[in-house]
Design a protein around this motif. Structure first.
Motif, short mmCIF file in Angstrom:
data_model
loop_
_atom_site.label_atom_id
_atom_site.label_comp_id
_atom_site.label_asym_id
_atom_site.label_seq_id
_atom_site.Cartn_x
_atom_site.Cartn_y
_atom_site.Cartn_z
N TYR A 1 -5.09 -5.62 14.36
CA TYR A 1 -5.71 -6.93 14.13
C TYR A 1 -7.20 -6.77 13.81
CZ TYR A 1 -8.39 -11.01 15.70
OH TYR A 1 -9.30 -12.02 15.81
N GLN B 1 -8.21 -5.64 10.27
CA GLN B 1 -7.96 -6.52 9.13
C GLN B 1 -9.26 -7.16 8.64
OE1 GLN B 1 -4.87 -6.45 7.81
NE2 GLN B 1 -4.49 -5.03 9.51
N LYS C 1 -11.91 -9.86 7.31
CA LYS C 1 -12.11 -11.23 7.76
C LYS C 1 -11.47 -12.25 6.82
CE LYS C 1 -14.85 -10.24 11.29
NZ LYS C 1 -14.51 -10.54 12.69
N ASN C 2 -11.36 -11.91 5.54
CA ASN C 2 -10.82 -12.87 4.59
C ASN C 2 -9.28 -12.96 4.61
OD1 ASN C 2 -10.52 -10.30 3.48
ND2 ASN C 2 -10.81 -11.00 1.39
N LYS C 3 -8.62 -12.03 5.31
CA LYS C 3 -7.16 -12.07 5.41
C LYS C 3 -6.77 -12.86 6.66
CE LYS C 3 -5.90 -7.93 2.82
NZ LYS C 3 -5.07 -6.70 2.82
N THR D 1 -2.98 -12.70 7.90
CA THR D 1 -2.66 -11.40 8.49
C THR D 1 -3.31 -11.25 9.86
OG1 THR D 1 -2.56 -10.44 6.28
CG2 THR D 1 -2.72 -8.90 8.12
N ARG D 2 -4.56 -11.68 9.96
CA ARG D 2 -5.27 -11.60 11.24
C ARG D 2 -4.60 -12.50 12.29
NH1 ARG D 2 -10.29 -9.55 11.77
NH2 ARG D 2 -10.91 -11.16 13.26
#
Length: 310
Positions: free
Chosen positions: A189, A192, A194-196, A199-200
């Motif tokens: 986590y 990953q 910050k823009n995903k 996914t995060r």
């Protein structure tokens, strides 16, 4: 998938210890037929899981009615949702299309089914009288559903799944199980970008799910930590010690099976068709919680004994 049907069916089982007879002789064979068909059509297992979610929601809608026809339709829809749930796992194992997203989505789909089913039971009984009284259920049925669903069903099924994965890990290793841990998933986590956001969010929720399982199993956590410190991993621990754990864990698999789907589904079917679904909620709170407490205590005692031996 160029094997005989029997060979493919055997290959699609997780293990003899963790498969229920109703799955071996009913759910898995039907699921495999669907798996072969959908694999030929090029449909991904995750699509089948999503389809099962809509079937489960539709089943919940049917259970909100009191008449037999709607409830029979609810039973059929939930059975097909379960066939799809079996199908996606079998396809993933046979074709190698196993993903963490697929595993989590698979578990999440069952949560959605039962969220709508619990809500349907509440809507169905809201204006009806509590048996033996002139008092309508009203808010009490929602409170009963919260205790049954959130405080009972959810922890029961998550710990049952955890124990299944632990057992599979000890008999088949990492490749044959889906046992994950909080630290590992939390690290993914944090890696990953910050823009995903999706996914995060996925790994954040899944790592916390793992953390909730680990918090309830302190003796197992001590045991596995001891094994890693002393031997580097389960694969290197003494054979006799590993077999002692497996032999102690195997009898508990029948409780993990009861606390997953089939047993509660059969009780749900019967109580809905007999127009007394409140009994299902009470069984969840009483009988299933007793089994949950017993299973948990036995597993923790077993882990403590292994740790002491190590």
């Amino acid at each position: 998938m160029e094997q005989s049907f029997k060979e493919m069916l055997q290959a699609s089982f997780k293990s003899k210890d963790t498969e229920e007879w109703i799955d071996v002789y009913f759910t898995r064979p039907i699921g495999l037929v669907f798996a072969i068909l959908w694999n030929k059509l090029g449909i991904h297992p995750n699509i089948i899981t999503i389809f099962s979610i809509f079937l489960g929601i539709a089943a919940g809608v049917m259970f909100s009615y009191s008449d037999l026809l709607h409830n029979v339709l609810g039973v059929v829809l939930l059975m097909f949702a379960n066939f799809c749930d079996s199908t996606d796992g079998q396809m993933a194992r046979l074709t190698g299309k196993k993903t963490l997203v697929g595993r989590v989505l698979d578990g999440f789909s069952g949560d959605i089914w039962f969220f709508f089913i619990y809500a349907a039971i509440c809507i169905r009984l809201f204006h009806k009288s509590i048996p033996g009284t002139d008092i309508q259920w009203h808010i009490w049925i929602w409170l009963l559903a919260v205790v049954s669903g959130i405080m009972s069903h959810s922890p029961q099924s998550s710990l049952a799944d955890y124990y299944r994965q632990i057992h599979l890990f000890f008999i088949k290793g990492k490749a044959g199980s889906e046992l994950d841990n909080y630290k590992q998933q939390r690290a993914i986590y944090e890696e990953q970008p910050k823009n995903k956001l999706f996914t995060r969010l996925f790994y954040y929720n899944y790592s916390n799910y793992c953390k909730s399982q680990e918090k309830r199993t302190p003796a197992f956590q001590k045991m596995i930590e001891k094994i890693v410190d002393k031997y580097g991993g389960v694969e290197n621990m003494p054979k006799e010690t590993k077999e002692k754990f497996i032999n102690g864990s195997r009898p508990l698999m029948k409780y993990t099976n009861i606390l997953t789907f089939n047993a509660r589904a059969i009780i749900l079917y019967a109580t809905c068709m007999l127009d007394c679904p409140w009994i299902y909620l009470l069984v969840e709170i009483t009988v299933f919680n007793i089994l949950y407490i017993y299973m948990h205590k036995r597993h923790e005692v077993l882990c403590a004994e292994i740790t002491e031996q190590l």
